[in-house]
Write an enzyme that holds these catalytic residues in place. Structure first.
Site, PDB file in Angstrom:
ATOM      1  N   HIS A  66       0.836  -1.209   0.000  1.00 51.91           N
ATOM      2  CA  HIS A  66       0.000   0.000   0.000  1.00 51.91           C
ATOM      3  C   HIS A  66       0.868   1.255   0.000  1.00 51.91           C
ATOM      4  O   HIS A  66       2.032   1.239   0.401  1.00 51.91           O
ATOM      5  CB  HIS A  66      -0.930   0.011   1.220  1.00 51.91           C
ATOM      6  CG  HIS A  66      -0.178   0.040   2.524  1.00 51.91           C
ATOM      7  ND1 HIS A  66       0.423   1.183   3.018  1.00 51.91           N
ATOM      8  CD2 HIS A  66       0.095  -0.946   3.396  1.00 51.91           C
ATOM      9  CE1 HIS A  66       1.015   0.905   4.158  1.00 51.91           C
ATOM     10  NE2 HIS A  66       0.840  -0.385   4.406  1.00 51.91           N
ATOM     11  N   GLU A  84      -1.830  -7.318   7.225  1.00 54.76           N
ATOM     12  CA  GLU A  84      -0.521  -7.166   7.847  1.00 54.76           C
ATOM     13  C   GLU A  84      -0.472  -7.985   9.129  1.00 54.76           C
ATOM     14  O   GLU A  84      -1.510  -8.387   9.662  1.00 54.76           O
ATOM     15  CB  GLU A  84      -0.251  -5.684   8.135  1.00 54.76           C
ATOM     16  CG  GLU A  84       1.117  -5.382   8.723  1.00 54.76           C
ATOM     17  CD  GLU A  84       2.296  -5.762   7.825  1.00 54.76           C
ATOM     18  OE1 GLU A  84       2.449  -6.965   7.514  1.00 54.76           O
ATOM     19  OE2 GLU A  84       3.075  -4.870   7.468  1.00 54.76           O
TER      20      GLU A  84
END
Length: 189
Positions: free
Chosen positions: A9, A82
Site C-alpha cells: 500500500h 498485515e
C-alpha cells in the site's frame, strides 16, 4: 506458472509518524495516493491490467487498489492483512521501547514484530499465507503490506526467514514474482 504482481500500500499518516499499524489503519498521505497511481502505471506498462486483483481488506490497501486499478473488481482476503501487532498497534517505536524495554532489540530485521503482547506469531502468519498461496492457480495482482509482502514473496522465492527479512518492502513500486525469480518494477518520475 502463475505470475504475481505484488504491491505494498501507499504511504500512510502512521508510516510517516513511525506508528505500527498492524490490523489498525491510517489514511494514505498525498504521497501515498501518488504512489498508488504510479503503481497503476507500472502495472499497465507491464501488461498486467485485466488480471484478477486480490487485496487485504485494510483501508490503506483497498484505497491503493482503487487508485492503482480504477474500475477493477477487487477480491478482499483477510489472509493478506498485515501482521497483527497486538498491544503495539498504534504505538511508535519509542512508545514500544519505553513500555516494553528491550522488546525491539532482536538483531533480526523483523522478528521482533512477532513478539508483541497479544500479537500474531511468525508461524501463524506463515500458515495463513501458505493457505492463500495454495489456492492460487492463476496470475494475479496482490495489494498488501510490508511484512506480508516480504513473507509472501519469500515463500514464492523459497527463502528462509533471514532472507525474507532482507527483501525490500518499498512503497510505490511493484514486485513481479514468477518462476522463482523476483523483479522490482518501477516508473521513473
Amino acid at each position: 506458472m502463475a505470475e504475481f504482481f505484488i504491491l505494498r500500500h501507499g504511504e500512510t499518516v502512521w508510516n510517516v509518524e513511525g506508528r505500527m499499524q498492524g490490523h489498525l489503519d491510517s489514511a494514505l498521505t498525498a504521497r501515498g495516493r501518488e504512489q498508488a497511481v504510479r503503481q497503476g502505471a507500472i502495472l499497465r506498462a507491464a501488461g498486467a491490467q485485466g488480471l484478477p486483483v486480490q487485496s487485504s481488506p485494510s483501508g490503506r490497501a483497498t484505497e491503493t487498489a482503487a487508485l492503482a486499478l480504477p474500475g477493477s473488481v477487487c477480491t478482499l482476503d483477510d489472509r493478506l492483512c498485515e501482521v497483527a501487532m497486538g498491544a503495539w498497534q498504534g504505538r511508535t517505536m519509542r512508545e514500544i521501547e519505553r513500555a516494553w524495554p528491550g522488546a525491539t532489540d532482536d538483531p533480526h530485521p523483523f522478528l521482533w514484530k512477532f513478539a508483541a503482547p497479544g500479537g500474531e506469531t511468525l508461524e501463524a502468519m506463515q500458515t495463513r499465507l501458505a493457505g492463500w498461496l495454495a489456492e492460487q492457480t492463476a496470475s494475479c495482482i496482490v495489494v498488501t503490506h510490508g511484512v506480508t509482502s516480504q513473507l509472501l514473496r519469500g515463500a514464492l522465492l523459497g527463502c528462509d526467514t533471514a532472507a525474507m527479512a532482507e527483501l525490500e518492502d518499498r512503497q510505490g513500486v511493484v514486485y513481479r514474482v514468477r518462476n522463482g525469480m523476483e523483479e522490482r518494477l518501477v516508473m521513473d518520475d
